[in-house]
Design a protein around this motif. Sequence first.
Motif, PDB file in Angstrom:
ATOM      1  N   VAL A  72       1.236  -1.055  -0.284  1.00  0.00           N
ATOM      2  CA  VAL A  72      -0.196  -0.317   0.227  1.00  0.00           C
ATOM      3  C   VAL A  72       0.875   0.996  -0.211  1.00  0.00           C
ATOM      4  CG1 VAL A  72      -1.326   1.199   1.135  1.00  0.00           C
ATOM      5  CG2 VAL A  72      -1.890  -1.499   1.311  1.00  0.00           C
ATOM      6  N   ASP A  73       0.597   2.303  -1.253  1.00  0.00           N
ATOM      7  CA  ASP A  73       1.265   3.530  -1.066  1.00  0.00           C
ATOM      8  C   ASP A  73       0.265   4.596  -1.086  1.00  0.00           C
ATOM      9  OD1 ASP A  73       3.129   5.167  -1.121  1.00  0.00           O
ATOM     10  OD2 ASP A  73       4.198   4.882  -2.717  1.00  0.00           O
ATOM     11  N   VAL A  74       0.057   4.380  -0.654  1.00  0.00           N
ATOM     12  CA  VAL A  74      -1.350   6.188  -0.577  1.00  0.00           C
ATOM     13  C   VAL A  74      -1.464   7.501   0.615  1.00  0.00           C
ATOM     14  CG1 VAL A  74      -3.131   4.328  -1.148  1.00  0.00           C
ATOM     15  CG2 VAL A  74      -3.393   5.298   0.950  1.00  0.00           C
ATOM     16  N   SER A  75      -1.467   8.054   0.554  1.00  0.00           N
ATOM     17  CA  SER A  75      -1.762   9.624   1.044  1.00  0.00           C
ATOM     18  C   SER A  75      -2.818   9.370   1.239  1.00  0.00           C
ATOM     19  CB  SER A  75      -1.304  10.843   0.229  1.00  0.00           C
ATOM     20  OG  SER A  75      -2.230  11.076  -0.566  1.00  0.00           O
ATOM     21  N   HIS A  76      -3.234  10.386   2.425  1.00  0.00           N
ATOM     22  CA  HIS A  76      -4.840  10.417   3.152  1.00  0.00           C
ATOM     23  C   HIS A  76      -4.370  12.123   2.934  1.00  0.00           C
ATOM     24  CE1 HIS A  76      -8.135  10.067   6.392  1.00  0.00           C
ATOM     25  NE2 HIS A  76      -8.554  10.416   5.138  1.00  0.00           N
ATOM     26  N   THR A  77      -5.156  12.943   2.420  1.00  0.00           N
ATOM     27  CA  THR A  77      -4.202  14.316   2.664  1.00  0.00           C
ATOM     28  C   THR A  77      -5.866  15.157   3.240  1.00  0.00           C
ATOM     29  OG1 THR A  77      -6.006  14.505   0.525  1.00  0.00           O
ATOM     30  CG2 THR A  77      -3.514  13.401   0.928  1.00  0.00           C
ATOM     31  N   ALA A  78      -7.389  14.604   3.395  1.00  0.00           N
ATOM     32  CA  ALA A  78      -8.057  15.739   4.000  1.00  0.00           C
ATOM     33  C   ALA A  78      -9.360  14.857   4.797  1.00  0.00           C
ATOM     34  CB  ALA A  78      -8.969  16.039   3.037  1.00  0.00           C
ATOM     35  N   ALA A  79      -9.588  15.608   6.233  1.00  0.00           N
ATOM     36  CA  ALA A  79     -10.358  14.955   7.195  1.00  0.00           C
ATOM     37  C   ALA A  79     -11.686  14.454   6.580  1.00  0.00           C
ATOM     38  CB  ALA A  79     -10.315  15.642   8.379  1.00  0.00           C
ATOM     39  N   THR A  80     -12.713  13.534   6.707  1.00  0.00           N
ATOM     40  CA  THR A  80     -13.486  13.622   6.439  1.00  0.00           C
ATOM     41  C   THR A  80     -14.562  13.214   7.889  1.00  0.00           C
ATOM     42  OG1 THR A  80     -13.081  12.603   4.487  1.00  0.00           O
ATOM     43  CG2 THR A  80     -15.354  11.957   5.100  1.00  0.00           C
ATOM     44  N   PHE A 102      -3.426  -1.568  -8.454  1.00  0.00           N
ATOM     45  CA  PHE A 102      -4.400  -0.864  -8.681  1.00  0.00           C
ATOM     46  C   PHE A 102      -3.594   0.486  -8.101  1.00  0.00           C
ATOM     47  CE2 PHE A 102      -5.597  -5.040  -7.069  1.00  0.00           C
ATOM     48  CZ  PHE A 102      -7.001  -4.938  -8.477  1.00  0.00           C
ATOM     49  N   ARG A 103      -4.734   1.378  -8.969  1.00  0.00           N
ATOM     50  CA  ARG A 103      -4.381   2.971  -9.226  1.00  0.00           C
ATOM     51  C   ARG A 103      -5.671   3.529  -8.665  1.00  0.00           C
ATOM     52  NH1 ARG A 103      -3.711   5.355 -13.587  1.00  0.00           N
ATOM     53  NH2 ARG A 103      -1.563   5.468 -13.634  1.00  0.00           N
ATOM     54  N   LEU A 104      -5.728   4.070  -7.244  1.00  0.00           N
ATOM     55  CA  LEU A 104      -7.060   4.193  -6.206  1.00  0.00           C
ATOM     56  C   LEU A 104      -7.033   6.207  -5.956  1.00  0.00           C
ATOM     57  CD1 LEU A 104      -5.974   1.733  -3.255  1.00  0.00           C
ATOM     58  CD2 LEU A 104      -8.048   1.906  -5.307  1.00  0.00           C
ATOM     59  N   ARG A 105      -8.921   6.107  -6.168  1.00  0.00           N
ATOM     60  CA  ARG A 105      -8.519   7.664  -5.602  1.00  0.00           C
ATOM     61  C   ARG A 105     -10.052   7.459  -4.880  1.00  0.00           C
ATOM     62  NH1 ARG A 105     -12.096  11.671  -7.858  1.00  0.00           N
ATOM     63  NH2 ARG A 105     -11.943  13.110  -7.414  1.00  0.00           N
ATOM     64  N   ALA A 106      -9.831   8.279  -3.436  1.00  0.00           N
ATOM     65  CA  ALA A 106     -11.152   8.071  -2.690  1.00  0.00           C
ATOM     66  C   ALA A 106     -12.130   9.859  -2.183  1.00  0.00           C
ATOM     67  CB  ALA A 106     -10.819   7.717  -0.983  1.00  0.00           C
ATOM     68  N   HIS A 107     -12.843  10.069  -2.501  1.00  0.00           N
ATOM     69  CA  HIS A 107     -13.495  11.114  -2.500  1.00  0.00           C
ATOM     70  C   HIS A 107     -14.440  11.026  -1.268  1.00  0.00           C
ATOM     71  CE1 HIS A 107     -15.543  15.047  -4.125  1.00  0.00           C
ATOM     72  NE2 HIS A 107     -13.977  15.080  -4.575  1.00  0.00           N
ATOM     73  N   ASP A 108     -14.445  12.775  -0.864  1.00  0.00           N
ATOM     74  CA  ASP A 108     -16.082  12.572  -0.106  1.00  0.00           C
ATOM     75  C   ASP A 108     -16.859  13.528  -0.688  1.00  0.00           C
ATOM     76  OD1 ASP A 108     -14.935  14.678   0.754  1.00  0.00           O
ATOM     77  OD2 ASP A 108     -14.512  13.956   2.720  1.00  0.00           O
ATOM     78  N   GLY A 109     -16.748  13.678  -1.161  1.00  0.00           N
ATOM     79  CA  GLY A 109     -18.465  14.438  -1.966  1.00  0.00           C
ATOM     80  C   GLY A 109     -17.915  15.768  -1.628  1.00  0.00           C
ATOM     81  N   VAL A 110     -16.766  16.601  -1.051  1.00  0.00           N
ATOM     82  CA  VAL A 110     -16.144  17.574  -0.760  1.00  0.00           C
ATOM     83  C   VAL A 110     -14.664  18.094  -1.214  1.00  0.00           C
ATOM     84  CG1 VAL A 110     -16.041  19.626   0.692  1.00  0.00           C
ATOM     85  CG2 VAL A 110     -17.808  18.031   1.162  1.00  0.00           C
ATOM     86  N   ASP A 111     -14.013  16.795  -0.950  1.00  0.00           N
ATOM     87  CA  ASP A 111     -12.743  16.702  -1.160  1.00  0.00           C
ATOM     88  C   ASP A 111     -11.846  14.933  -1.495  1.00  0.00           C
ATOM     89  OD1 ASP A 111     -11.620  19.204  -0.421  1.00  0.00           O
ATOM     90  OD2 ASP A 111     -11.420  18.083   1.827  1.00  0.00           O
ATOM     91  N   GLU A 112     -11.383  15.724  -2.453  1.00  0.00           N
ATOM     92  CA  GLU A 112     -10.416  14.292  -2.542  1.00  0.00           C
ATOM     93  C   GLU A 112     -10.161  13.879  -1.393  1.00  0.00           C
ATOM     94  OE1 GLU A 112      -7.823  13.142  -6.657  1.00  0.00           O
ATOM     95  OE2 GLU A 112      -6.841  12.940  -4.630  1.00  0.00           O
ATOM     96  N   ILE A 113      -9.606  12.767  -1.065  1.00  0.00           N
ATOM     97  CA  ILE A 113      -9.056  13.202   0.854  1.00  0.00           C
ATOM     98  C   ILE A 113      -7.628  11.100   0.114  1.00  0.00           C
ATOM     99  CG2 ILE A 113     -11.564  13.050   1.702  1.00  0.00           C
ATOM    100  CD1 ILE A 113     -11.320   9.804   1.879  1.00  0.00           C
ATOM    101  N   GLY A 114      -7.853  10.700  -0.305  1.00  0.00           N
ATOM    102  CA  GLY A 114      -6.761   9.733  -0.350  1.00  0.00           C
ATOM    103  C   GLY A 114      -6.296   9.734  -1.965  1.00  0.00           C
ATOM    104  N   ALA A 115      -5.432   8.844  -2.210  1.00  0.00           N
ATOM    105  CA  ALA A 115      -4.918   8.182  -3.680  1.00  0.00           C
ATOM    106  C   ALA A 115      -3.543   7.678  -3.194  1.00  0.00           C
ATOM    107  CB  ALA A 115      -4.572   9.596  -4.513  1.00  0.00           C
TER     108      ALA A 115
END
Length: 153
Positions: A72-80, A102-115
């Motif tokens: 796993v090599d991901v960043s967590h860049t915004a609080a949810t 896999f390339r991953l991206r996570a979004h909380d509807g306001v910010d990208e929170i991780g990738a």
Amino acid sequence: MKDTLAPGLKHSFAYKVPATKTVPHLYEESPELQAMPEVFATAFMIGLMEWTCVQLLAPHLDEGEGSVGVHVDVSHTAATPPGLTVTVEAECIEVRGPRAKFRLRAHDGVDEIGAGIHDRFIVAWNRFERGLAPKRDRSLDARPDKSFEEAPA
């Protein structure tokens, strides 16, 4: 593993964050974590990313196969905060033998929170369990009733 598993496959998964997936719930016996804000924990975000990859892989596996996370090599860049829905988008970017990346991206509807990037190894569960059995046996023999103990300072 079926030959349908190939780079370019995509899958997304949405999950409404409950209070039980916040930092204080990681290790409830930890006073340090109990003192932290109730926001989606990095460890749970990574778990959600893994879950999304497992879902992407499922139709491409043979009976009795599954996958285990190996990198796993991901960043967590915004609080949810709890109550928001996190959507993870996964794309298979490489398949080398039984290893899928896999390339991953996570979004909380306001910010990208991780990738980031995540690798999984496809395994036959019966073979995996056979390999794990000796380790289970050794650990039970070595410390049958001991939990983690902090080393003296």
